[in-house]
Design a protein around this motif. Structure first.
Motif, PDB file in Angstrom:
ATOM      1  N   VAL A  84      33.299  43.216  48.208  1.00 52.08           N
ATOM      2  CA  VAL A  84      33.984  43.673  47.001  1.00 52.08           C
ATOM      3  C   VAL A  84      35.243  44.440  47.389  1.00 52.08           C
ATOM      4  O   VAL A  84      35.204  45.337  48.237  1.00 52.08           O
ATOM      5  N   VAL A  85      36.371  44.074  46.773  1.00 46.65           N
ATOM      6  CA  VAL A  85      37.633  44.749  47.079  1.00 46.65           C
ATOM      7  C   VAL A  85      38.117  45.628  45.932  1.00 46.65           C
ATOM      8  O   VAL A  85      38.951  46.511  46.137  1.00 46.65           O
ATOM      9  N   SER A  86      37.608  45.384  44.711  1.00 51.64           N
ATOM     10  CA  SER A  86      38.020  46.232  43.601  1.00 51.64           C
ATOM     11  C   SER A  86      37.013  46.186  42.461  1.00 51.64           C
ATOM     12  O   SER A  86      36.322  45.180  42.276  1.00 51.64           O
ATOM     13  N   VAL A  87      36.934  47.297  41.741  1.00 56.76           N
ATOM     14  CA  VAL A  87      36.144  47.390  40.516  1.00 56.76           C
ATOM     15  C   VAL A  87      37.052  47.996  39.464  1.00 56.76           C
ATOM     16  O   VAL A  87      37.600  49.086  39.664  1.00 56.76           O
ATOM     17  N   ALA A  88      37.243  47.291  38.359  1.00 54.63           N
ATOM     18  CA  ALA A  88      38.150  47.763  37.304  1.00 54.63           C
ATOM     19  C   ALA A  88      37.422  47.766  35.974  1.00 54.63           C
ATOM     20  O   ALA A  88      36.589  46.893  35.694  1.00 54.63           O
ATOM     21  N   ASP A  92      34.424  45.722  27.810  1.00 53.95           N
ATOM     22  CA  ASP A  92      32.980  45.790  27.647  1.00 53.95           C
ATOM     23  C   ASP A  92      32.236  46.281  28.883  1.00 53.95           C
ATOM     24  O   ASP A  92      31.007  46.301  28.891  1.00 53.95           O
ATOM     25  N   GLY A  93      32.931  46.637  29.921  1.00 55.14           N
ATOM     26  CA  GLY A  93      32.263  47.060  31.147  1.00 55.14           C
ATOM     27  C   GLY A  93      33.211  47.074  32.316  1.00 55.14           C
ATOM     28  O   GLY A  93      34.222  47.782  32.309  1.00 55.14           O
ATOM     29  N   PHE A  94      32.907  46.243  33.321  1.00 55.70           N
ATOM     30  CA  PHE A  94      33.687  46.263  34.547  1.00 55.70           C
ATOM     31  C   PHE A  94      33.936  44.846  35.051  1.00 55.70           C
ATOM     32  O   PHE A  94      33.115  43.941  34.859  1.00 55.70           O
ATOM     33  N   THR A  95      35.070  44.687  35.722  1.00 58.37           N
ATOM     34  CA  THR A  95      35.399  43.454  36.427  1.00 58.37           C
ATOM     35  C   THR A  95      35.345  43.743  37.916  1.00 58.37           C
ATOM     36  O   THR A  95      36.010  44.667  38.402  1.00 58.37           O
ATOM     37  N   VAL A  96      34.537  42.968  38.620  1.00 58.32           N
ATOM     38  CA  VAL A  96      34.353  43.158  40.064  1.00 58.32           C
ATOM     39  C   VAL A  96      35.015  41.987  40.782  1.00 58.32           C
ATOM     40  O   VAL A  96      34.697  40.823  40.507  1.00 58.32           O
ATOM     41  N   THR A  97      35.934  42.309  41.690  1.00 58.99           N
ATOM     42  CA  THR A  97      36.677  41.273  42.416  1.00 58.99           C
ATOM     43  C   THR A  97      36.285  41.282  43.885  1.00 58.99           C
ATOM     44  O   THR A  97      36.221  42.341  44.520  1.00 58.99           O
ATOM     45  N   LEU A  98      36.055  40.082  44.429  1.00 64.60           N
ATOM     46  CA  LEU A  98      35.678  39.939  45.831  1.00 64.60           C
ATOM     47  C   LEU A  98      36.878  39.551  46.679  1.00 64.60           C
ATOM     48  O   LEU A  98      37.911  39.131  46.166  1.00 64.60           O
ATOM     49  N   GLU A 101      38.470  36.292  46.150  1.00 66.04           N
ATOM     50  CA  GLU A 101      39.094  36.198  44.827  1.00 66.04           C
ATOM     51  C   GLU A 101      38.124  35.760  43.729  1.00 66.04           C
ATOM     52  O   GLU A 101      38.537  35.556  42.591  1.00 66.04           O
ATOM     53  N   ASN A 102      36.851  35.616  44.043  1.00 65.91           N
ATOM     54  CA  ASN A 102      35.862  35.419  42.989  1.00 65.91           C
ATOM     55  C   ASN A 102      35.794  36.685  42.139  1.00 65.91           C
ATOM     56  O   ASN A 102      35.959  37.805  42.641  1.00 65.91           O
TER      57      ASN A 102
END
Length: 315
Positions: A84-88, A92-98, A101-102
Motif C-alpha cells: 500500500v502506498v496511499s490511503v485517502a 463514503d470511506g477510504f481509497t487504498v492505492t497499491l 496502481e490497483n
C-alpha cells in the motif's frame, strides 16, 4: 497464493502479520467483507521460531502466518500480496492505492504494518540479525542461555537489556560503545556481576557462519557467542502521513509509533492501528490480541454506522 479481490470491502487491513490476520479473523467471523493486503516482509522473518506464544511456542514464523491465512480464508476473508502506498478519504470511506496502481475502497481501514528495526551500522550486525545477534530477552533469550553474551551500548534501553540477559547467563559483558554508564548504572551492572568494557565497537566478527566475538576500534577482540543490541523501532506507516497520522516519539524512548486509544482507534475517524505499529514492544501474542480487539471495535463501529443510516428519514 493471492486471492482475486473485489472493488470494495467493509474493511481493508494493511499488513498480514499476527495483528492484521487476527483482526481479519474477528471481522470475518462477524460476517464482514475484509481483505488483507500484505507486502510479505514480516519483521520476524530471520528468526527460526516464534517464542513465548502459548501452545505454539517455537513455531516457524512462516508456518504461523500460513495457518493464520488459512483461518482467515475459512471465514471468507481474502489475502492479497501487495504494498500500500496511499490511503485517502473519499465520500463514503477510504481509497487504498497499491504500488502496482490497483485501487480498492474500504469503509474502514486497519493498519497493522509493524515496524522497522534500525540497528547500528556496525559490520556483522545485520548479517547475523535474528540468529546470534538478538534484541529481546523474551523472544530469543532462552535460545542463548548460558552462552557468552555481549550487549552493545547504543541508547537508553541498553543497561535494562543487559540486566535482563544477565538473568539468562552468568557470562555477560556490557560494551559501553556509544552509551557510557552513569554511576548508578555502573553500580547496577556490578551488583549483577556484569563486566564493563569501554571503547567504541568496530565490528561483530563472524567465523564458520556463526558469531565469533566483538572487535573494538582499538583492536581489542572479545570472544562472544551471542550479541544483544537494542534496535530503534520505527512504525512502518509513511502512507498515512497525508491523513495527518505520522509516527511520533514513543514515551519509552525506544523509537516512534502511531498513538491510539486502548482499542486501537487513531485520531482519524475510520482508521485503526494494531500491533507493533503502535505498541513497539508487543510480542506476537500481544500483537494478535490487539488485532482481535481492533477488529471487534471496527465491527461495532460499522454496526453503529449502519443503525444511524437506517434511522435517517427517507424522502
Amino acid at each position: 497464493m493471492t486471492d482475486q479481490w473485489k472493488d470494495s470491502y467493509d474493511v481493508v487491513i494493511v499488513g498480514g502479520g499476527a495483528a492484521g490476520l487476527n483482526g481479519a479473523l474477528m471481522l470475518g467471523r462477524s460476517r464482514r467483507s475484509v481483505v488483507v493486503i500484505d507486502s510479505g516482509t514480516p519483521r520476524n522473518a530471520p528468526a527460526e521460531g516464534v517464542h513465548g506464544l502459548l501452545a505454539l511456542d517455537g513455531i516457524a514464523p512462516a508456518e504461523l502466518l500460513e495457518r493464520g491465512r488459512a483461518e482467515v480464508r475459512g471465514y471468507g476473508g481474502q489475502i492479497v500480496d501487495g504494498e500500500v502506498v496511499s490511503v485517502a478519504r473519499d465520500e463514503d470511506g477510504f481509497t487504498v492505492t497499491l504500488a502496482d496502481e490497483n485501487i480498492v475502497r474500504a469503509r474502514r481501514v486497519l493498519v497493522a504494518t509493524g515496524l522497522t528495526d534500525e540497528i547500528p551500522d556496525i559490520p556483522g550486525l545485520r548479517q547475523r540479525w535474528g540468529r546470534d545477534v538478538v534484541h529481546c530477552p523474551y523472544c530469543h533469550g532462552w535460545e542463548v542461555r548460558d552462552q557468552a553474551i555481549g550487549v552493545l551500548g547504543t541508547g537508553p534501553m541498553s543497561v535494562h537489556q543487559t540486566l535482563l540477559f544477565r538473568q539468562l547467563s552468568a557470562d555477560v559483558v556490557y560494551f559501553a560503545n556509544t552509551a557510557p554508564l552513569t554511576a548508578e548504572q555502573a553500580a547496577q551492572l556490578d551488583a549483577r556481576g556484569v563486566r564493563v568494557i569501554d571503547g567504541a565497537v568496530a565490528s561483530v566478527e563472524i567465523a564458520d557462519d556463526r558469531l565469533a566475538g566483538v572487535r573494538l576500534v582499538d583492536g581489542t577482540f572479545v570472544a562472544r557467542e551471542a550479541v544483544a543490541v537494542a534496535s530503534r523501532m520505527v512504525a512502518r506507516a509513511g502512507f498515512l502521513a497525508p491523513l495527518g497520522l505520522e509516527p511520533v516519539a514513543h514515551p519509552s524512548g525506544m523509537g516512534e509509533h502511531i498513538p491510539t486509544d486502548p482499542m486501537g482507534r487513531t485520531e482519524v475517524p475510520g482508521i485503526w492501528v494494531a500491533g507493533n505499529v503502535t505498541d513497539l514492544s508487543a510480542q506476537v501474542g500481544a500483537a494478535a490480541a490487539a488485532g482481535a480487539m481492533a477488529g471487534a471495535q471496527i465491527n461495532a463501529d460499522l454496526v453503529n454506522d449502519e443503525i444511524r443510516q437506517a434511522l435517517i428519514p427517507q424522502p
